[in-house]
Design a protein around this motif. Structure first.
Motif, mmCIF file in Angstrom:
data_model
loop_
_atom_site.group_PDB
_atom_site.id
_atom_site.type_symbol
_atom_site.label_atom_id
_atom_site.label_comp_id
_atom_site.label_asym_id
_atom_site.label_seq_id
_atom_site.Cartn_x
_atom_site.Cartn_y
_atom_site.Cartn_z
ATOM 1 N N LEU A 151 0.791 -1.226 0.000
ATOM 2 C CA LEU A 151 0.000 0.000 0.000
ATOM 3 C C LEU A 151 0.828 1.283 0.000
ATOM 4 N N SER A 152 1.983 1.242 0.647
ATOM 5 C CA SER A 152 2.676 2.495 0.944
ATOM 6 C C SER A 152 3.187 3.235 -0.298
ATOM 7 N N ALA A 153 2.978 4.523 -0.304
ATOM 8 C CA ALA A 153 3.496 5.371 -1.381
ATOM 9 C C ALA A 153 5.015 5.441 -1.304
ATOM 10 N N ARG A 154 5.535 5.128 -0.120
ATOM 11 C CA ARG A 154 6.992 5.181 0.052
ATOM 12 C C ARG A 154 7.662 3.917 -0.469
ATOM 13 N N SER A 155 6.826 2.938 -0.861
ATOM 14 C CA SER A 155 7.376 1.687 -1.342
ATOM 15 C C SER A 155 7.554 1.750 -2.858
ATOM 16 N N GLN A 156 8.675 2.297 -3.292
ATOM 17 C CA GLN A 156 8.947 2.401 -4.723
ATOM 18 C C GLN A 156 9.788 1.227 -5.180
#
Lengths: 230, 230
Positions: free
Chosen positions: B204-209
DNA sequence: GTCTATATACGGATAGAC
DNA sequence: GTCTATCCGTATATAGAC
């Protein structure tokens, strides 16, 4: 329990074989909605546009009919996903193969087949002796998914901390459950596929590291997000 | 359909109220395993250690009893998750709150309650008129999850490309489905929780690129990919 | 091949004893 | 409060006409 009726069992499409198919389709339809114990031969007959006793010309008993629905459902899911994977270019990377399997599974589950949902919803309630052939199919299907995850792991792209078996069951759960809530009037099929693939891709990949924001750098404006239009 | 029997309905634990609880527990047990149409008063009576007609002293009908199981199950899940969230420090960040909700949901589903699995497995097969109170509870529970996802979104940490509603349903599906496969002899409860949280957090995380490996930097040893065995 | 009529079994619900 | 005995609707399955 009881033996097969004398009716035709082959896969040719004589008139007789097509009537048999109609009954099988009707049974899958009713089974997926009413559950094992709630599936009445009368309802199946209505759906197949004939009278209940006619079913016995094609199937030995209610149990035989239901057994065949479950087996057929399990087989079709496995075949559909398996053929989709076989059609991919040989150099497709493991994560893309998993995403293709997700789309194929969702496709047969949501768009193609009452058989698939009949299996998903009734596996837990059907007596063991009616599940022998279904369980064999599901064993093969499990192998297929384990291979997909093992290949991801071997390529070094399964994030440490994830157990391949548990992760695969969680992923399969997310997509199986879609049969319970998906409404084509709310979400397009493609939207479901894209969200599932995105969630899984980032959820599984070893390359998906959480970037720590450490200090509030202020580089990201706190967005107020508008609703997505699919 | 039919009215409540004259039996005690309060929550005090007189002998009578405890018998009523025993019947309700037994009904949840049978319902979660046999399904709606397969749930027999005789089986419930066996489980509760009394004879079937005794049930009618406490419940107006089979339908009334099942209706109460479904409502109770939905209510307990919502209350358990809700209370867990309320007990968190006020400054807990949105993603950690989602992870806490996942653990709480899995906990009541897998370890605490036949009621939860009765609801999960039977919502699709039970006649609408028995689901009024359950649906109200589930509406509230849906709100709770929507809030969790909206908070994540508002904090800028829901990855673009994910639809909050679809994502939340996929996540809930992954954990609901665990009831179908979890075996405490194979996986510890904690292992399931950790895998689910890890999958969801990164998913889910936007920080997980995803870090593109572009060229083979040689930083990761290219592990050999074994061929699939059919 | 498919129907109508029917034998048989089973499960929910009620009556009434204790 | 809980039991035994029983009524009655419904569902599977069979018999036999067409």
């Amino acid at each position: 329990m009881s033996r097969k009726a004398g009716g035709p069992t082959s896969e040719e499409s004589s008139k007789s074989a097509r009537t048999r198919e109609r009954i099988l389709d009707a049974a899958a339809h009713v089974l997926s909605r009413k559950g094992y114990a709630g599936t009445r031969l009368g309802d199946i007959a209505d759906q197949a546009q004939l009278q209940a006793p006619a079913i016995y010309y094609y199937f030995g008993s209610r149990e035989d009919l239901i057994e065949e629905v479950m087996w057929t459902g399990a087989r079709r899911v496995r075949e559909h996903v398996s053929e989709t994977l076989d059609a991919l270019p040989a150099d497709t990377d493991p994560m893309d193969r998993i995403c293709a399997a997700i789309e194929a599974h969702l496709h047969i589950e949501l768009e193609l087949s009452d058989f698939a949902t009949a299996v998903i919803r009734n596996s837990g309630q059907i007596p063991e002796h009616l599940r022998t052939r279904q369980l064999a199919e599901e064993g093969e299907y499990g192998k297929l998914w384990r291979t997909l995850f093992r290949d991801l792991d071997n390529a070094g792209d399964l994030r440490p901390g994830l157990d391949p078996r548990v992760a695969h069951l969680l992923v399969l759960g997310a997509i199986n459950w879609a049969a319970e809530w998906w409404n084509p009037k709310r979400d397009t099929f493609d939207a479901v596929v894209r969200n599932a693939q995105s969630l899984v891709r980032h959820g599984l990949s070893a390359r998906s590291q959480l970037i720590e924001p450490d200090e509030q750098t202020g580089s990201r404006p706190p967005r107020k997000r508008t609703r997505r239009t699919p």
